[in-house]
Design a protein around this motif. Sequence first.
Motif, PDB file in Angstrom:
ATOM      1  N   PHE A 144      12.197 -41.409  -2.863  1.00  0.00           N
ATOM      2  CA  PHE A 144      11.652 -42.163  -1.728  1.00  0.00           C
ATOM      3  C   PHE A 144      11.323 -43.598  -2.125  1.00  0.00           C
ATOM      4  N   LEU A 145      10.891 -43.785  -3.360  1.00  0.00           N
ATOM      5  CA  LEU A 145      10.504 -45.120  -3.814  1.00  0.00           C
ATOM      6  C   LEU A 145      11.705 -46.062  -3.813  1.00  0.00           C
ATOM      7  N   ILE A 146      12.846 -45.612  -4.346  1.00  0.00           N
ATOM      8  CA  ILE A 146      14.010 -46.495  -4.414  1.00  0.00           C
ATOM      9  C   ILE A 146      14.614 -46.732  -3.026  1.00  0.00           C
ATOM     10  N   ARG A 147      14.315 -45.858  -2.068  1.00  0.00           N
ATOM     11  CA  ARG A 147      14.804 -46.090  -0.701  1.00  0.00           C
ATOM     12  C   ARG A 147      13.900 -47.052   0.054  1.00  0.00           C
ATOM     13  N   LEU A 148      12.608 -46.970  -0.179  1.00  0.00           N
ATOM     14  CA  LEU A 148      11.665 -47.767   0.588  1.00  0.00           C
ATOM     15  C   LEU A 148      11.576 -49.206   0.091  1.00  0.00           C
ATOM     16  N   SER A 174      15.864 -37.356   1.207  1.00  0.00           N
ATOM     17  CA  SER A 174      15.179 -38.600   0.841  1.00  0.00           C
ATOM     18  C   SER A 174      15.928 -39.822   1.376  1.00  0.00           C
ATOM     19  N   THR A 175      17.259 -39.738   1.423  1.00  0.00           N
ATOM     20  CA  THR A 175      18.028 -40.850   1.972  1.00  0.00           C
ATOM     21  C   THR A 175      17.837 -40.966   3.477  1.00  0.00           C
ATOM     22  N   GLY A 176      18.005 -39.844   4.186  1.00  0.00           N
ATOM     23  CA  GLY A 176      17.890 -39.865   5.638  1.00  0.00           C
ATOM     24  C   GLY A 176      16.525 -40.306   6.125  1.00  0.00           C
ATOM     25  N   VAL A 177      15.481 -39.891   5.414  1.00  0.00           N
ATOM     26  CA  VAL A 177      14.116 -40.253   5.816  1.00  0.00           C
ATOM     27  C   VAL A 177      13.731 -41.622   5.256  1.00  0.00           C
TER      28      VAL A 177
END
Length: 236
Positions: A144-148, A174-177
């Motif tokens: 989630f950290l690398i996506r946000l 984690s990608t979709g959210v």
Amino acid sequence: MPKPKRQVQRLLVLGLLILVAVLLAYKYRGALSFDAFAQHREMLLAYRDSHYVAAVATFLVIYICIVAFSLPGASVATLTGGFLFGLFPGVIFNVAGATIGASCLFLAVRWGLGDWLSAKMDVSEGRTKQLKDGIDENQWSMLFLIRLLPIVPFFVANLLPALVGVSLFRFVVSTGVGIIPGTFVFTSVGAGLGSVFESGEMPNLGVIFEPQILLPLLGLAALSVLPILYKRFSRR
């Protein structure tokens, strides 16, 4: 088939996919630009109005290919989704296309290299082993950290999980959210492109770094780090 031979075949296939991605990026480098989008916007709107379902399907296929082959133009594709389909359901189409494309790239890299590299990291020592163990122990938080965080390139966030043995389920979720906040911002910019084109201006793609947008994203990123901090301090 012996494992070394099978691994060589996988690397050859992965190398071929990389070559295809490079050739596609070179061939369509101008077609995936904002200028090309602005030039053909009326044609795109006319096609959407006359063939809505086909327009959605075509848009998703193009978006998936852009992400899967890491082609330049993902931001333009997101703006196009907002421009053609509005904030809703445009954001849904954008998230779906990005997630499916990222999952395709994830599977290709893991199939070609990820399992072998993950096994090598498991038997390694020192900092490499510590990095692998840290990611394994806090996979949800790290994903989630690398996506946000907007500072992490999207294609890098697709490659790293495949190289350290993250499961497909965790990657997809984690990608979709995780991409929803950033995608929502860019889709909303795309939804307002009509007035931008009429005024002859350019869209502000740096809006995601403005305080009212960036601070909430950083807050979400901080929340994803809390489980890691809790584990570390609870052990102490």
